[in-house]
Every structure is written in C-alpha cells, then in structure tokens.
Design an enzyme around this catalytic site. Structure first.
Site, PDB file in Angstrom:
ATOM      1  N   ARG A 211      13.518   3.111  -9.430  1.00 12.80           N
ATOM      2  CA  ARG A 211      14.194   2.177  -9.046  1.00 12.80           C
ATOM      3  C   ARG A 211      15.623   2.487  -8.854  1.00 12.80           C
ATOM      4  O   ARG A 211      16.116   2.265  -7.691  1.00 12.80           O
ATOM      5  CB  ARG A 211      14.079   1.039 -10.165  1.00 12.80           C
ATOM      6  CG  ARG A 211      12.831   0.473 -10.145  1.00 12.80           C
ATOM      7  CD  ARG A 211      12.841  -0.367 -11.437  1.00 12.80           C
ATOM      8  NE  ARG A 211      11.793  -1.108 -11.792  1.00 12.80           N
ATOM      9  CZ  ARG A 211      10.929  -1.489 -12.674  1.00 12.80           C
ATOM     10  NH1 ARG A 211      11.593  -1.032 -13.889  1.00 12.80           N
ATOM     11  NH2 ARG A 211       9.806  -1.953 -12.919  1.00 12.80           N
ATOM     12  N   PHE A 227       4.575  -5.814  -3.676  1.00 10.76           N
ATOM     13  CA  PHE A 227       4.058  -5.866  -5.198  1.00 10.76           C
ATOM     14  C   PHE A 227       5.387  -5.543  -6.042  1.00 10.76           C
ATOM     15  O   PHE A 227       5.443  -4.867  -6.862  1.00 10.76           O
ATOM     16  CB  PHE A 227       3.298  -4.306  -5.426  1.00 10.76           C
ATOM     17  CG  PHE A 227       2.132  -4.204  -4.222  1.00 10.76           C
ATOM     18  CD1 PHE A 227       0.868  -4.909  -4.290  1.00 10.76           C
ATOM     19  CD2 PHE A 227       2.207  -3.287  -3.170  1.00 10.76           C
ATOM     20  CE1 PHE A 227      -0.181  -4.663  -3.538  1.00 10.76           C
ATOM     21  CE2 PHE A 227       1.471  -3.368  -2.254  1.00 10.76           C
ATOM     22  CZ  PHE A 227       0.112  -3.818  -2.422  1.00 10.76           C
ATOM     23  N   ASP A 249       4.722 -10.471  -3.778  1.00  9.26           N
ATOM     24  CA  ASP A 249       3.907 -10.466  -4.621  1.00  9.26           C
ATOM     25  C   ASP A 249       2.777 -11.528  -4.693  1.00  9.26           C
ATOM     26  O   ASP A 249       3.050 -12.777  -4.361  1.00  9.26           O
ATOM     27  CB  ASP A 249       4.410 -10.392  -6.178  1.00  9.26           C
ATOM     28  CG  ASP A 249       3.715  -9.503  -7.150  1.00  9.26           C
ATOM     29  OD1 ASP A 249       3.780  -8.430  -7.450  1.00  9.26           O
ATOM     30  OD2 ASP A 249       2.586 -10.417  -7.837  1.00  9.26           O
ATOM     31  N   SER A 250       1.478 -11.329  -4.952  1.00 10.46           N
ATOM     32  CA  SER A 250       0.530 -12.530  -5.045  1.00 10.46           C
ATOM     33  C   SER A 250       0.673 -13.348  -6.414  1.00 10.46           C
ATOM     34  O   SER A 250      -0.198 -14.417  -6.308  1.00 10.46           O
ATOM     35  CB  SER A 250      -0.724 -11.764  -4.811  1.00 10.46           C
ATOM     36  OG  SER A 250      -1.236 -10.812  -5.760  1.00 10.46           O
ATOM     37  N   ASP A 299       4.532  -0.466  -4.010  1.00 11.56           N
ATOM     38  CA  ASP A 299       4.137  -0.102  -5.416  1.00 11.56           C
ATOM     39  C   ASP A 299       2.981  -0.618  -6.030  1.00 11.56           C
ATOM     40  O   ASP A 299       2.812  -1.762  -6.815  1.00 11.56           O
ATOM     41  CB  ASP A 299       5.281  -0.282  -6.397  1.00 11.56           C
ATOM     42  CG  ASP A 299       5.046   0.268  -7.687  1.00 11.56           C
ATOM     43  OD1 ASP A 299       4.186   0.939  -7.851  1.00 11.56           O
ATOM     44  OD2 ASP A 299       5.851  -0.558  -8.605  1.00 11.56           O
ATOM     45  N   CYS A 339      -0.358   4.555  -8.748  1.00  7.48           N
ATOM     46  CA  CYS A 339      -0.268   4.816 -10.336  1.00  7.48           C
ATOM     47  C   CYS A 339      -1.795   5.280 -10.745  1.00  7.48           C
ATOM     48  O   CYS A 339      -2.346   4.938 -11.894  1.00  7.48           O
ATOM     49  CB  CYS A 339       0.376   3.623 -10.953  1.00  7.48           C
ATOM     50  SG  CYS A 339      -0.685   1.895 -10.623  1.00  7.48           S
TER      51      CYS A 339
HETATM   52  N1  SAH Z   1       7.085  -2.794  -8.371  1.00  8.06           N
HETATM   53  C1  SAH Z   1       6.855  -3.485  -9.573  1.00  8.06           C
HETATM   54  C2  SAH Z   1       5.516  -2.977 -10.421  1.00  8.06           C
HETATM   55  C3  SAH Z   1       4.370  -3.447  -9.541  1.00  8.06           C
HETATM   56  S1  SAH Z   1       2.784  -3.736 -10.396  1.00  8.06           S
HETATM   57  C4  SAH Z   1       7.922  -3.159 -10.708  1.00  8.06           C
HETATM   58  O1  SAH Z   1       8.861  -2.534 -10.490  1.00  8.06           O
HETATM   59  O2  SAH Z   1       8.126  -3.835 -11.891  1.00  8.06           O
HETATM   60  C5  SAH Z   1       1.833  -4.385  -9.167  1.00  8.06           C
HETATM   61  C6  SAH Z   1       1.925  -5.798  -8.730  1.00  8.06           C
HETATM   62  O3  SAH Z   1       1.128  -5.967  -7.358  1.00  8.06           O
HETATM   63  C7  SAH Z   1       1.800  -7.027  -9.639  1.00  8.06           C
HETATM   64  O4  SAH Z   1       2.822  -7.732  -9.765  1.00  8.06           O
HETATM   65  C8  SAH Z   1       0.514  -7.807  -8.818  1.00  8.06           C
HETATM   66  O5  SAH Z   1       0.636  -9.120  -8.951  1.00  8.06           O
HETATM   67  C9  SAH Z   1       0.618  -7.228  -7.602  1.00  8.06           C
HETATM   68  N2  SAH Z   1      -0.484  -7.515  -6.665  1.00  8.06           N
HETATM   69  C10 SAH Z   1      -1.758  -6.856  -6.927  1.00  8.06           C
HETATM   70  N3  SAH Z   1      -2.281  -6.983  -6.030  1.00  8.06           N
HETATM   71  C11 SAH Z   1      -1.759  -7.713  -5.000  1.00  8.06           C
HETATM   72  C12 SAH Z   1      -2.014  -7.912  -3.652  1.00  8.06           C
HETATM   73  N4  SAH Z   1      -3.128  -7.856  -2.678  1.00  8.06           N
HETATM   74  N5  SAH Z   1      -0.894  -8.547  -2.641  1.00  8.06           N
HETATM   75  C13 SAH Z   1       0.003  -8.691  -3.233  1.00  8.06           C
HETATM   76  N6  SAH Z   1       0.446  -8.236  -4.555  1.00  8.06           N
HETATM   77  C14 SAH Z   1      -0.505  -7.818  -5.492  1.00  8.06           C
END
Ligand code: SAH
Length: 395
Positions: A211, A227, A249-250, A299, A339
């Site tokens: 980050r 995400f 984010d979803s 991510d 990941c």
């Molecule tokens: N970048 C974040 C961590 C991401 S974790 C950080 O720095 O903290 C992955 C995230 O993707 C989760 O919050 C989950 O809710 C979201 N997610 C999973 N599938 C998704 C989709 N199809 N569309 C949008 N968000 C999604």
C-alpha cells in the site's frame, strides 16, 4: 506413540524438512491414532524420520513438527516456538509503522495450522488443524504471558477446518470482548477493525508495504481501487494526496467500514466515491461510459484455492486484468495482485502479458510486490509464499 510408516521412495521431502506428508505417501499406520495425535514417522526400514500431527481426514495426513528423535514435544517446546515467532515481529512493531501484524503464520513459523494476528492490544486466533486444536490452551496461555493482550478472539470459522473434520469455533477466548471496531494504525493511517465480523481475521495486514509503495505513485493522480475491502490502498493514496479515489467492493460491510475509516483520518476534503458492485461488472461499465484512471489497483480474492483450479483461475485473472488495462489512461499504472499460493510469479507475469495482448496494450513491469516480513516464507515450505503482485506501466 503410534508409528506411521512412509512408502518407499517418498523420503526426499521429509529429509528436506518439508512439513507435509500426503495420505498417498503413507505405507501403513501401526495402530489407530486419534485425529490430531502426535505420531512417529518411520521409513520403510523402520528408522525414525520425524514427529508430526496425524489426521486421516485430511489430504495432508501428517504435518511434521520435529525431525530430531531426541527432542520431546512437550509444553515447553510449544511455548518456545510461539516465543520465537512473536519475538521475530518485534522489529516491525517497534519501528512504529504499525501496531498490527501477523504474529504467527502457521507452517512458515513451524506451527502447522496456527495463525495469530495482533490488532493493537487485541489478538485474533485461527486454528486450522486438529493437532493444533489440542494445543490451544498452551498457546493461549503463552500468548497471554508474552503479550498480556486485552482480548484473544477465536476466528476459527474458516471452511478449511472441514478438511480436517472439525467444526467451526468462534468467540472470545480470553479477556473481555473487543469493541466492535478496534482502532489500529498502519503507515500512519487509522483503521477500525471488526475482529468478530471482518473477513479472514479482520484485516489484510499482508498488504501493508505494498500500500505504501503504491501510494508513492499516487500524488495528484486519479485512482481506482478495486476489491478495496476496508480501504487499505484507498487511504494510503489519499495520504499521498491522490486527486481522487474510487473504491469498488461487493461487500456492504466492507464499504461501510471503508467510509468510517475515511472519517477516522483527517484528509483534507478527499474526493472519494465508494461503489458497492461486482468489480467485473463495474469495470465494463467504466469502459462503456469512457471513464479512465491514472492508476488501477486489482487485489481480488484467491481465485485458485488449489493447483487444480489454476487453469480456470488463470482465465479469470487474465480477463480481470484485460478490463483493468482498458480503462487506464495512456502510460497509466496497473497494480495487480494474486494471493493464490498455486500461482507463481512467472505464471502471473505470463497472464499479464496475455491480458496486454488481448487489450492491445504494451506493458512494462516496474516493480514486483510480495508479502511482508510478518508473513515469512520458510525455505522448506515454499507453499507459504502466496502474495505476489506487479506494478505495470501500461502504454
Ligand atoms: N485490497 C484490500 C483487500 C482485498 S480482499 C485491502 O487492501 O485491504 C478482497 C476483497 O474483494 C474483499 O473485500 C471482497 O469483499 C471483495 N470481492 C470479492 N469478490 C468480489 C467481486 N466479484 N467484486 C467486487 N468485490 C469482490
């Protein structure tokens, strides 16, 4: 102690101190060990090889702990392992960068199936193997002795426990229940962490360094954080005065927490937009509407939970990255992550190259992201390396 005999020809990984023995590598079990019981592993000639946790419900039938026959795995042994892992994190915590990190990272800290995260004065614990479940009271006691935390919360509600034939376990283990949002600091940014309801154990502290690295590029830029979860990349970009950030984010809870995290920090009138949506849909929408960004962060969650899922996951990664590239301004930056432990960096680069071809773009890799020091990779357990990312200049 019950003896387990290894098949002929399967000795190499054990001799190299890899901690896993698959059920298919076992010749016979001399007795009926309970799941989670510590057994002796012998070679076909009957010679000692290692001690490990046994579980006949798991694909990983043995999780090896100790290769020296003379050593007794007693309470003191466990306490020492916990102590070494916790001590190794002191530099991260003392630098003042954060009060939040992973204290114990399972096999990578020689404690198979145990994950402990520290959130300021609170600890979150996850136990994923039946062997470790038996040791839980000692672990909790040692953590209390070493750190005197305000609380220890059990987040052993991961579906992976089913592979070990275990029920979920959830709730307060020591101290009084943590507040709904525990306030922590990372890279000078404040976050409220929902230990009980957040994803995984509440926060993705594995992206701490990445980050900060990405934020160095964000000054004056328009950023799309896909995400976004609770806003790790979003907030770091605002800290370096990004022109605007859009977070997608979803999860409604993630977006809600992101918004409250934004308020916790006193950024001057941040130009922020939060969109609760599926990222793939939203990227297509941006493309249709002709909206572009200077920086796009991707991510996603783990697309490949196992090696067998890799091919399908590769297509998903490719498509996602292609869409990300298409909404970048010329010369813009794509910060893209995986990941999935099953995906290695070489394969990931190949996928990005394919995505670029499909998008009709040229891509230069300008930085490789990895997991931070509190998520170490043991030299004998390469599977512990899971987080990788690429910073790409897209032309
Ligand atoms: N970048 C974040 C961590 C991401 S974790 C950080 O720095 O903290 C992955 C995230 O993707 C989760 O919050 C989950 O809710 C979201 N997610 C999973 N599938 C998704 C989709 N199809 N569309 C949008 N968000 C999604």
């Amino acid at each position: 102690m019950i003896d387990v005999v290894l098949k002929k020809g399967k000795e190499k990984a054990v001799l190299h101190k890899h901690p896993w023995v698959f059920s298919g590598a076992i010749e016979k079990v001399k007795g009926k060990p309970a799941n989670g019981e510590i057994v002796r592993l012998l070679n076909i000639k009957g010679e000692f090889m290692a001690y490990g946790f046994y579980n006949d419900q798991s694909r990983v039938a043995l999780r090896l702990l100790e290769w020296d026959e003379q050593v007794t795995i007693d309470e003191a042994w466990w306490r020492e392992k916990v102590g070494v892992a916790v001590a190794a994190r002191s530099s991260i915590l003392e630098e003042g960068v954060t009060d939040t990190c992973r204290l114990i990272f399972s096999e990578s800290d020689y404690l198979p199936g145990l994950i402990v995260d520290k959130y300021a004065d609170h600890l979150s614990l996850q136990i994923l193997t039946s062997g470790m479940e038996n040791i839980k009271p000692v672990i909790i006691d040692e953590l209390q002795k070493l750190l005197n935390p305000a609380s220890i919360f059990d987040r052993s509600d991961a579906s992976s426990r089913e592979h070990e034939g275990m029920q979920p376990s959830f709730g307060i283990l020591a101290g009084s229940p943590p507040p709904e949002l525990v306030e922590v600091v990372e890279n000078g940014i404040r976050y409220g962490i929902n230990i009980a309801e957040g994803q995984k154990s509440g926060f993705y502290c594995d992206q701490r360094d990445n980050r900060r690295i990405l934020a160095d590029y964000a000054n004056g830029k328009t950023v799309l954080d896909c995400f976004s979860y609770t806003g790790g990349f979003t907030l770091n970009c605002f800290q370096n005065e990004a022109k605007s950030v859009t977070s997608v984010d979803s999860s409604a809870l993630a977006i809600e927490t992101l918004k409250s995290n934004l308020e916790l920090n006193d950024f001057e009138q941040p130009d922020h937009r939060a969109i609760q949506s599926d990222v793939n849909k939203q990227l297509r929408k941006f493309r249709e509407e002709g909206e572009t960004f200077d920086i796009v962060v991707l991510d996603p969650p783990k697309y490949a939970p196992s090696r067998s899922a890799l091919e399908r996951a590769s297509r998903a990664y490719k498509d996602l990255n292609r869409l990300g590239m298409l909404i970048l301004k010329p010369g813009g930056l794509l910060a893209t992550f995986s990941c999935s432990g099953a995906m290695d960096m070489t394969t990931f680069k190949q996928i990005i190259a394919w995505a670029a071809l499909d998008a009709g773009k040229q891509v230069q890799f300008i930085h490789q992201f990895c997991q931070p020091g509190d998520h170490p990779v043991s030299a004998t357990f390469p599977e512990g390396e899971y987080l990788k990312g690429l910073l790409c200049r897209v032309l």
